[in-house]
Enzyme design. Structure first.
Site, PDB file in Angstrom:
ATOM      1  N   CYS A 111       0.822  -1.216   0.000  1.00 19.88           N
ATOM      2  CA  CYS A 111       0.000   0.000   0.000  1.00 19.88           C
ATOM      3  C   CYS A 111       0.857   1.267   0.000  1.00 19.88           C
ATOM      4  O   CYS A 111       1.688   1.469   0.888  1.00 19.88           O
ATOM      5  CB  CYS A 111      -0.890  -0.030   1.244  1.00 19.88           C
ATOM      6  N   TRP A 144      -7.567  -7.260   4.361  1.00 22.61           N
ATOM      7  CA  TRP A 144      -6.145  -7.594   4.547  1.00 22.61           C
ATOM      8  C   TRP A 144      -5.985  -8.710   5.581  1.00 22.61           C
ATOM      9  O   TRP A 144      -6.374  -8.524   6.740  1.00 22.61           O
ATOM     10  CB  TRP A 144      -5.381  -6.381   5.057  1.00 22.61           C
ATOM     11  N   ARG A 180     -14.329   1.380   5.193  1.00 22.35           N
ATOM     12  CA  ARG A 180     -13.355   0.429   4.666  1.00 22.35           C
ATOM     13  C   ARG A 180     -12.314   0.118   5.756  1.00 22.35           C
ATOM     14  O   ARG A 180     -12.009   0.941   6.610  1.00 22.35           O
ATOM     15  CB  ARG A 180     -12.697   0.994   3.418  1.00 22.35           C
ATOM     16  N   PHE A 181     -11.806  -1.089   5.690  1.00 20.47           N
ATOM     17  CA  PHE A 181     -10.833  -1.542   6.698  1.00 20.47           C
ATOM     18  C   PHE A 181      -9.436  -1.334   6.124  1.00 20.47           C
ATOM     19  O   PHE A 181      -8.806  -2.262   5.622  1.00 20.47           O
ATOM     20  CB  PHE A 181     -11.090  -3.011   7.033  1.00 20.47           C
ATOM     21  N   THR A 182      -8.987  -0.081   6.186  1.00 19.38           N
ATOM     22  CA  THR A 182      -7.767   0.276   5.471  1.00 19.38           C
ATOM     23  C   THR A 182      -6.507   0.205   6.339  1.00 19.38           C
ATOM     24  O   THR A 182      -6.576   0.265   7.568  1.00 19.38           O
ATOM     25  CB  THR A 182      -7.886   1.715   4.918  1.00 19.38           C
ATOM     26  N   GLU A 198      -5.118   7.660   8.939  1.00 18.61           N
ATOM     27  CA  GLU A 198      -4.905   8.547   7.785  1.00 18.61           C
ATOM     28  C   GLU A 198      -3.405   8.827   7.662  1.00 18.61           C
ATOM     29  O   GLU A 198      -2.823   9.529   8.498  1.00 18.61           O
ATOM     30  CB  GLU A 198      -5.724   9.840   7.974  1.00 18.61           C
ATOM     31  N   SER A 199      -2.809   8.297   6.596  1.00 16.94           N
ATOM     32  CA  SER A 199      -1.349   8.339   6.478  1.00 16.94           C
ATOM     33  C   SER A 199      -0.783   9.757   6.487  1.00 16.94           C
ATOM     34  O   SER A 199       0.282   9.999   7.051  1.00 16.94           O
ATOM     35  CB  SER A 199      -0.912   7.621   5.203  1.00 16.94           C
ATOM     36  N   TYR A 248      -5.527   5.585  -8.956  1.00 17.29           N
ATOM     37  CA  TYR A 248      -6.676   4.767  -8.533  1.00 17.29           C
ATOM     38  C   TYR A 248      -7.932   5.166  -9.303  1.00 17.29           C
ATOM     39  O   TYR A 248      -8.743   4.323  -9.683  1.00 17.29           O
ATOM     40  CB  TYR A 248      -6.928   4.913  -7.023  1.00 17.29           C
TER      41      TYR A 248
HETATM   42  N1  LIG Z   1      -6.562   7.856   3.166  1.00 19.48           N
HETATM   43  C1  LIG Z   1      -6.005   6.663   3.589  1.00 19.48           C
HETATM   44  C2  LIG Z   1      -6.124   5.613   2.489  1.00 19.48           C
HETATM   45  C3  LIG Z   1      -5.635   4.275   2.901  1.00 19.48           C
HETATM   46  C4  LIG Z   1      -6.073   3.194   1.901  1.00 19.48           C
HETATM   47  O1  LIG Z   1      -6.969   3.395   1.089  1.00 19.48           O
HETATM   48  N2  LIG Z   1      -5.438   2.015   1.975  1.00 19.48           N
HETATM   49  C5  LIG Z   1      -5.815   0.936   1.095  1.00 19.48           C
HETATM   50  C6  LIG Z   1      -4.630   0.124   0.646  1.00 19.48           C
HETATM   51  S1  LIG Z   1      -3.590   0.928  -0.494  1.00 19.48           S
HETATM   52  C7  LIG Z   1      -6.670  -0.067   1.841  1.00 19.48           C
HETATM   53  O2  LIG Z   1      -6.317  -0.498   2.908  1.00 19.48           O
HETATM   54  N3  LIG Z   1      -7.782  -0.456   1.234  1.00 19.48           N
HETATM   55  C8  LIG Z   1      -8.640  -1.452   1.763  1.00 19.48           C
HETATM   56  C9  LIG Z   1     -10.037  -1.320   1.246  1.00 19.48           C
HETATM   57  O3  LIG Z   1     -10.354  -0.300   0.633  1.00 19.48           O
HETATM   58  O4  LIG Z   1     -10.802  -2.250   1.474  1.00 19.48           O
HETATM   59  C10 LIG Z   1      -4.567   6.933   3.974  1.00 19.48           C
HETATM   60  O5  LIG Z   1      -3.882   7.675   3.257  1.00 19.48           O
HETATM   61  O6  LIG Z   1      -4.124   6.425   4.992  1.00 19.48           O
END
Ligand SMILES: N[C@@H](CCC(=O)N[C@@H](CS)C(=O)NCC(=O)O)C(=O)O
Length: 375
Positions: A111, A144, A180-182, A198-199, A248
């Site tokens: 990611c 994930w 979403r589980f990001t 949030e990164s 994206y």
């Molecule tokens: N705005 C968030 C975006 C994080 C993000 O979208 N991560 C993606 C991976 S690149 C994710 O975990 N996606 C999982 C999903 O959407 O189910 C950040 O910058 O931290």
């Protein structure tokens, strides 16, 4: 037998036939097993909240948010990224004090957003302050997975809860979580919650929150210096929209119009970045800033993934953008914080495997060879 009769379990009906005896024995064994699981002698007391939390997190159907192939797209075929949900800060005097060992960072090497946080953690020398767990790049129906659910080389188990998936952590904090589980996830071990996911905010915290406890040379590194903030903010703004998120938007578009509406501004921005980087090593001022880090994570994935998988193929970085290409390789080959956090196996496997709506056979292309050229 008394026990059997008094149980409410329905008795299995067995039709007579050649294997009746085997079936009857199997049926009895099944009844006994069911009974013994019913009469577990001791259950540790649990609070109602605990039981509810557990059942919510395991039984609720959250596939709408965990399974990217079930994502609903905008009516016009465009992709809109939702804002992150946990937005607290590590700061002195606040709810989350800067303390060595208190926080845990969950990331994926695949990611780009999570990799920003790994790069800053390394540059600031925070390895002993914040430990890290890496998930498997196979982002599937449950999102994930940790290594315990998918033993991909380089993936870790969850050391805190032995969670099987990142979603388990979100649901542990809020069983009703809808989003979403990001990754990245910055976790507080003390209060067992998510500080921030949030990164762009996590890297700001890493840049300054622990400075008092760091050796002077690390504390002095400032990736968001006061004097350059305006310029950094300005560049971050359009780079985020058209490049970081632009790839994206192009890749997830479901109509030709939405795709072209993303891919054209993306390449216009690359043209603009090429001009900025001509004869320069850094985007803003004469020093490494967060603007470089935020751009790097997208550019390093560009030729290996975005050109093919996301159809960002007007030009490649290596053949079409000499200044960006040189800037990319200098960061990668001269600074360990960039190369040691870059895992092309995780990167390529993730994208090509995890989006079956784009790549149904999940074939991972062999090239480009090499993933990044030498300087
Ligand atoms: N705005 C968030 C975006 C994080 C993000 O979208 N991560 C993606 C991976 S690149 C994710 O975990 N996606 C999982 C999903 O959407 O189910 C950040 O910058 O931290």
């Amino acid at each position: 037998m008394n026990q059997l009769r008094s149980s409410r379990l329905p008795l299995l009906r067995i039709q007579p036939g050649p294997s009746t005896r085997y079936l009857r024995a199997a049926a009895i064994k099944l009844q006994v097993n069911r009974l013994s699981s019913l009469s577990t002698p001791f259950q540790p007391p649990q609070t109602r909240a605990h039981i509810e939390r557990r059942s919510m997190s395991t039984n609720r159907d959250v596939s709408k948010w965990s399974d990217i192939s079930k994502s609903t797209f905008e009516a016009d075929g465009s992709f809109k990224r939702k804002p992150s949900s946990f937005r607290d800060f590590i700061q002195k005097g606040g709810k989350f004090e800067p303390e060595k060992g208190r926080y845990h960072l969950y990331v994926s090497y695949a990611c780009p957003w999570a990799t920003r946080t790994l790069i800053v953690r390394k540059i600031k020398g925070l390895e002993d302050f914040i430990d890290v767990s890496v998930v498997s790049p196979h982002m599937g129906a449950h999102g994930w997975p940790f290594a315990s659910a998918d033993a991909f080389p380089g993936a870790d188990n969850d050391p805190l809860f032995n969670a099987q998936h990142i979603k388990d952590l979100y649901l542990r904090v809020n069983p009703d979580y809808e989003g979403r589980f990001t990754v990245p996830v910055l976790w507080d071990k003390k209060t067992s919650t998510i500080v921030n996911n949030e990164s762009s905010e996590i890297i700001r915290m890493f840049n300054s929150a622990f400075n008092d406890q760091l050796p002077a040379d690390r504390a002095a590194i400032d990736l968001y210096p006061e004097s350059l903030r305006k310029e950094i903010d300005e560049i971050n703004d359009w780079v985020y929209d058209t490049v970081n998120n632009g790839v994206y938007k192009a890749g997830f578009a479901t109509t030709q119009t939405a795709y072209e509406a993303a891919v054209k501004p993306l390449f216009e921005s690359l043209d603009r970045l090429e001009k900025i980087l001509e004869g320069k090593d850094y985007l803003v001022g004469d020093q490494l800033t967060e603007a470089d880090i935020r751009l790097f994570v997208t550019i390093v994935r560009f030729d290996p993934v975005y050109v093919g998988h996301f159809k960002c193929n007007i030009r490649t970085i290596r053949d079409g953008y000499p200044a960006i290409h040189r800037w990319l390789r200098k960061l990668y080959w001269n600074n360990d914080a960039f190369s040691s956090t870059c895992n092309f196996d995780h990167i390529k496997t993730h994208y090509y495997w995890s989006h079956p709506h784009i790549n149904p056979h999940r074939i991972v292309p062999v090239g480009p060879i090499p993933n990044i050229l030498p300087l």
